[in-house]
Motif scaffolding. Structure first.
Motif, PDB file in Angstrom:
ATOM      1  N   ALA A 287     -11.504  18.849 -19.553  1.00 46.39           N
ATOM      2  CA  ALA A 287     -11.298  19.406 -18.215  1.00 46.39           C
ATOM      3  C   ALA A 287      -9.890  19.144 -17.688  1.00 46.39           C
ATOM      4  O   ALA A 287      -9.282  20.011 -17.074  1.00 46.39           O
ATOM      5  N   ARG A 288      -9.367  17.950 -17.933  1.00 43.54           N
ATOM      6  CA  ARG A 288      -8.050  17.608 -17.394  1.00 43.54           C
ATOM      7  C   ARG A 288      -6.934  18.167 -18.268  1.00 43.54           C
ATOM      8  O   ARG A 288      -7.123  18.423 -19.456  1.00 43.54           O
ATOM      9  N   ARG A 289      -5.775  18.341 -17.646  1.00 44.02           N
ATOM     10  CA  ARG A 289      -4.635  18.899 -18.374  1.00 44.02           C
ATOM     11  C   ARG A 289      -4.114  17.907 -19.411  1.00 44.02           C
ATOM     12  O   ARG A 289      -4.171  16.699 -19.234  1.00 44.02           O
ATOM     13  N   ILE A 290      -3.560  18.467 -20.479  1.00 41.28           N
ATOM     14  CA  ILE A 290      -3.096  17.658 -21.602  1.00 41.28           C
ATOM     15  C   ILE A 290      -1.736  17.042 -21.268  1.00 41.28           C
ATOM     16  O   ILE A 290      -0.836  17.720 -20.768  1.00 41.28           O
ATOM     17  N   GLN A 291      -1.605  15.761 -21.583  1.00 41.61           N
ATOM     18  CA  GLN A 291      -0.335  15.047 -21.397  1.00 41.61           C
ATOM     19  C   GLN A 291       0.508  15.079 -22.670  1.00 41.61           C
ATOM     20  O   GLN A 291       1.699  15.343 -22.647  1.00 41.61           O
ATOM     21  N   ASN A 292      -0.120  14.813 -23.806  1.00 39.33           N
ATOM     22  CA  ASN A 292       0.598  14.730 -25.076  1.00 39.33           C
ATOM     23  C   ASN A 292      -0.411  14.825 -26.205  1.00 39.33           C
ATOM     24  O   ASN A 292      -1.603  14.537 -26.016  1.00 39.33           O
ATOM     25  N   MET A 293       0.065  15.212 -27.400  1.00 38.29           N
ATOM     26  CA  MET A 293      -0.766  15.265 -28.598  1.00 38.29           C
ATOM     27  C   MET A 293       0.068  14.848 -29.792  1.00 38.29           C
ATOM     28  O   MET A 293       1.296  14.962 -29.788  1.00 38.29           O
ATOM     29  N   GLY A 294      -0.612  14.358 -30.818  1.00 39.98           N
ATOM     30  CA  GLY A 294       0.092  13.963 -32.033  1.00 39.98           C
ATOM     31  C   GLY A 294      -0.879  13.776 -33.176  1.00 39.98           C
ATOM     32  O   GLY A 294      -2.080  14.061 -33.058  1.00 39.98           O
ATOM     33  N   TRP A 295      -0.344  13.249 -34.287  1.00 40.96           N
ATOM     34  CA  TRP A 295      -1.107  13.152 -35.527  1.00 40.96           C
ATOM     35  C   TRP A 295      -1.500  11.711 -35.809  1.00 40.96           C
ATOM     36  O   TRP A 295      -0.690  10.802 -35.684  1.00 40.96           O
ATOM     37  N   ARG A 296      -2.744  11.527 -36.201  1.00 36.45           N
ATOM     38  CA  ARG A 296      -3.195  10.223 -36.659  1.00 36.45           C
ATOM     39  C   ARG A 296      -2.730   9.996 -38.093  1.00 36.45           C
ATOM     40  O   ARG A 296      -2.319  10.920 -38.791  1.00 36.45           O
ATOM     41  N   ALA A 297      -2.847   8.749 -38.545  1.00 37.54           N
ATOM     42  CA  ALA A 297      -2.434   8.434 -39.907  1.00 37.54           C
ATOM     43  C   ALA A 297      -3.339   9.083 -40.951  1.00 37.54           C
ATOM     44  O   ALA A 297      -2.922   9.302 -42.091  1.00 37.54           O
ATOM     45  N   ASP A 298      -4.587   9.419 -40.565  1.00 37.55           N
ATOM     46  CA  ASP A 298      -5.503  10.051 -41.516  1.00 37.55           C
ATOM     47  C   ASP A 298      -5.412  11.569 -41.508  1.00 37.55           C
ATOM     48  O   ASP A 298      -6.182  12.242 -42.191  1.00 37.55           O
ATOM     49  N   GLY A 299      -4.476  12.137 -40.722  1.00 40.41           N
ATOM     50  CA  GLY A 299      -4.310  13.584 -40.682  1.00 40.41           C
ATOM     51  C   GLY A 299      -5.025  14.266 -39.540  1.00 40.41           C
ATOM     52  O   GLY A 299      -4.878  15.478 -39.359  1.00 40.41           O
ATOM     53  N   GLY A 300      -5.812  13.520 -38.758  1.00 42.06           N
ATOM     54  CA  GLY A 300      -6.445  14.098 -37.581  1.00 42.06           C
ATOM     55  C   GLY A 300      -5.502  14.102 -36.390  1.00 42.06           C
ATOM     56  O   GLY A 300      -4.326  13.726 -36.488  1.00 42.06           O
ATOM     57  N   LEU A 301      -6.026  14.528 -35.229  1.00 39.01           N
ATOM     58  CA  LEU A 301      -5.217  14.636 -34.017  1.00 39.01           C
ATOM     59  C   LEU A 301      -5.679  13.646 -32.959  1.00 39.01           C
ATOM     60  O   LEU A 301      -6.864  13.328 -32.873  1.00 39.01           O
ATOM     61  N   TRP A 302      -4.739  13.133 -32.171  1.00 36.57           N
ATOM     62  CA  TRP A 302      -5.071  12.437 -30.935  1.00 36.57           C
ATOM     63  C   TRP A 302      -4.580  13.280 -29.772  1.00 36.57           C
ATOM     64  O   TRP A 302      -3.633  14.053 -29.895  1.00 36.57           O
ATOM     65  N   LEU A 303      -5.232  13.131 -28.625  1.00 34.15           N
ATOM     66  CA  LEU A 303      -4.935  13.946 -27.452  1.00 34.15           C
ATOM     67  C   LEU A 303      -5.013  13.060 -26.213  1.00 34.15           C
ATOM     68  O   LEU A 303      -5.990  12.338 -26.025  1.00 34.15           O
ATOM     69  N   LEU A 304      -3.998  13.116 -25.371  1.00 29.52           N
ATOM     70  CA  LEU A 304      -3.957  12.376 -24.119  1.00 29.52           C
ATOM     71  C   LEU A 304      -4.027  13.342 -22.954  1.00 29.52           C
ATOM     72  O   LEU A 304      -3.373  14.389 -22.985  1.00 29.52           O
ATOM     73  N   VAL A 305      -4.811  13.008 -21.941  1.00 26.31           N
ATOM     74  CA  VAL A 305      -4.899  13.844 -20.749  1.00 26.31           C
ATOM     75  C   VAL A 305      -4.334  13.081 -19.563  1.00 26.31           C
ATOM     76  O   VAL A 305      -4.213  11.845 -19.569  1.00 26.31           O
ATOM     77  N   ARG A 306      -3.960  13.805 -18.550  1.00 28.87           N
ATOM     78  CA  ARG A 306      -3.374  13.191 -17.366  1.00 28.87           C
ATOM     79  C   ARG A 306      -4.412  12.348 -16.648  1.00 28.87           C
ATOM     80  O   ARG A 306      -5.549  12.759 -16.479  1.00 28.87           O
ATOM     81  N   GLY A 307      -3.998  11.143 -16.268  1.00 30.79           N
ATOM     82  CA  GLY A 307      -4.915  10.216 -15.628  1.00 30.79           C
ATOM     83  C   GLY A 307      -5.380   9.099 -16.525  1.00 30.79           C
ATOM     84  O   GLY A 307      -6.127   8.223 -16.091  1.00 30.79           O
ATOM     85  N   GLY A 308      -4.961   9.132 -17.801  1.00 33.50           N
ATOM     86  CA  GLY A 308      -5.258   8.005 -18.673  1.00 33.50           C
ATOM     87  C   GLY A 308      -6.323   8.221 -19.715  1.00 33.50           C
ATOM     88  O   GLY A 308      -6.731   7.257 -20.366  1.00 33.50           O
ATOM     89  N   GLY A 309      -6.816   9.434 -19.933  1.00 33.19           N
ATOM     90  CA  GLY A 309      -7.856   9.674 -20.934  1.00 33.19           C
ATOM     91  C   GLY A 309      -7.282   9.852 -22.327  1.00 33.19           C
ATOM     92  O   GLY A 309      -6.200  10.406 -22.508  1.00 33.19           O
ATOM     93  N   LEU A 310      -8.033   9.373 -23.341  1.00 32.77           N
ATOM     94  CA  LEU A 310      -7.631   9.500 -24.738  1.00 32.77           C
ATOM     95  C   LEU A 310      -8.772  10.109 -25.537  1.00 32.77           C
ATOM     96  O   LEU A 310      -9.920   9.666 -25.436  1.00 32.77           O
ATOM     97  N   PHE A 311      -8.454  11.123 -26.330  1.00 32.11           N
ATOM     98  CA  PHE A 311      -9.440  11.819 -27.150  1.00 32.11           C
ATOM     99  C   PHE A 311      -8.972  11.830 -28.606  1.00 32.11           C
ATOM    100  O   PHE A 311      -7.772  11.893 -28.880  1.00 32.11           O
ATOM    101  N   LEU A 312      -9.936  11.805 -29.535  1.00 32.15           N
ATOM    102  CA  LEU A 312      -9.660  11.920 -30.960  1.00 32.15           C
ATOM    103  C   LEU A 312     -10.401  13.123 -31.517  1.00 32.15           C
ATOM    104  O   LEU A 312     -11.549  13.385 -31.139  1.00 32.15           O
ATOM    105  N   SER A 313      -9.732  13.855 -32.408  1.00 35.99           N
ATOM    106  CA  SER A 313     -10.398  15.001 -33.023  1.00 35.99           C
ATOM    107  C   SER A 313     -11.460  14.530 -33.998  1.00 35.99           C
ATOM    108  O   SER A 313     -11.360  13.451 -34.593  1.00 35.99           O
ATOM    109  N   LYS A 314     -12.498  15.315 -34.147  1.00 40.19           N
ATOM    110  CA  LYS A 314     -13.556  15.011 -35.100  1.00 40.19           C
ATOM    111  C   LYS A 314     -13.115  15.490 -36.479  1.00 40.19           C
ATOM    112  O   LYS A 314     -12.885  16.674 -36.689  1.00 40.19           O
TER     113      LYS A 314
END
Length: 402
Positions: A287-314
């Protein structure tokens, strides 16, 4: 509360030997002919006070003397103080890889970039830094913002805004300025050294260019800018896409050459893989806007949202399926994540937020010692599993100790 006898003993230990001998003469001895006990006590206290006033203050050698400006010690990081103005924001860091032919291992040299035309160099692996003057970057009356630096062997590149491109072939001993076309779409935000005289460059409008002749000729790796791509695909259901959002807020490259970029408004993200003619837009799954995204060491993605949330791709690879991870960000935004290995990573953010994971990102622990750093931490850079840095505003640089 110490008794008077304890205080007397403490004072006795602090006095030099000569004064200890004098000290015995000052203390009255009890005798059958002494005055009343009350008088003796008054004399004893008076003599003791006089001796204390005359004695020099001697501190044991092991007594620490605290200073108000002492920096707090971090558990696995130390702050490196830099010879720059406090208002400088640090933006990128890179080191010259050591040559395998060297019989004697030497501390690697490196470069640190920032706003206000900041270029710093180190010769001891990042322990100390000094300002580096590059005449070809000081010819004009511009206050450059140096955005990105990269090395491959002795070959190195620096880009900045207003548009400037610097190249070295001798590990940074000398730099030459490479001319750029005035028709370059967007501002250069990222450069990657890929080989001898070769590099890959990205602009904030999604242009990707590659060169193999020291930057004198560039070939487009994508056929159109992000704005053109969005105009073609806006009817396909990309939420929030329009002609006016065709620029990047952040862009990150994986080791195998894939890119993920966040739109300037944070309402969707885009990906690109080598060989694709266009960027691929993706709806955000949160729901919240994306702050930043990048690559994990295993090739997946991490995603940060505004306000301090952190998400990992499945799973790994490019996907739109993410799940949130609980973090103790204290309400401050998390701005970047850097992986040291597949298991260990660090996240940094506003007001000195510093978090660590040892299980690939499933759970995070806050490094509370970093709470006292009065700065926003913008970037986490692990150059290998032993060399890592956190870059922030006000010239804040943290070095990984391990």
């Amino acid at each position: 509360m110490a008794t008077s006898s304890t205080a007397t003993a403490s004072l006795h230990l602090l006095l030099p030997a000569s004064r200890r001998r004098q000290r015995h003469l000052l203390i009255p001895r009890a005798s059958a002919h002494s005055e009343s006990p009350a008088v003796d006590r008054r004399r004893f206290i008076a003599h003791t006070a006089a001796a204390a006033a005359a004695a020099p203050l001697v501190l044991p050698r092991w007594t620490p003397v605290a200073r108000a400006d002492d920096a707090p010690a971090l558990s696995e990081w130390e702050r490196v103080y830099l010879p720059i103005d406090p208002g400088v924001v640090l933006l990128d860091i890179a080191f010259v890889p050591d040559e395998p032919s060297h019989e004697i291992e030497r501390p690697p040299s490196g470069f640190l970039l920032g706003t206000r035309q900041t270029i710093l160099e180190t010769k001891d692996g990042g322990n100390t830094w000094f300002p580096r003057s590059i005449p070809s970057a000081e010819d004009e009356d511009f206050n450059y913002r140096f955005n990105s630096v990269s090395f491959k062997g002795k070959e190195g590149w620096i880009i900045g805004k207003p548009a400037i491109l610097l190249h070295t072939s001798d590990a940074g001993e000398s730099w030459e300025r490479i001319p750029l076309s005035a028709q370059l779409p967007g501002n250069m935000v990222y450069i990657k050294a890929t080989g001898e005289q070769s590099a890959e460059m990205v602009t904030d409008e999604g242009a990707i260019y590659v060169t193999s002749n020291r930057g004198y000729n560039w070939k487009a790796a994508v056929q159109e800018t992000v704005s053109a791509t969005l105009n073609r695909t806006v009817s396909s259901g990309i939420s929030g896409a329009s002609y006016y959002t065709g620029t990047f807020n952040t862009v990150n490259r994986s080791p195998d050459g894939r890119y993920v970029a966040v739109s300037s408004r944070g309402n969707f993200y885009l990906t690109w893989e080598p060989g694709q003619p266009f960027w691929q837009p993706h709806n955000r799954a949160v729901a919240r806007r994306i702050q930043n995204m990048g690559w994990r060491a295993d090739g997946g993605l991490w995603l940060l949202v505004r306000g301090g949330g952190l998400f990992l791709s499945k799973g790994t690879g490019i996907t739109e399926d993410f799940e949130e991870v609980q973090v103790q960000s204290r309400g401050f935004g998390i701005l970047d994540v850097g992986y040291r290995s597949q298991d260990e990573a660090w996240a940094a953010g506003g007001s000195g937020v510093l978090l660590k994971t040892t299980n690939g990102g499933k759970s995070w622990v806050r490094d509370k010692a970093a709470d006292n750093i009065a700065a926003n931490l913008y970037s986490v850079k692990f150059l290998d599993n032993t060399k890592g840095f956190v870059l922030g505003n006000d010239g804040v640089l943290l070095r990984y100790l391990g």
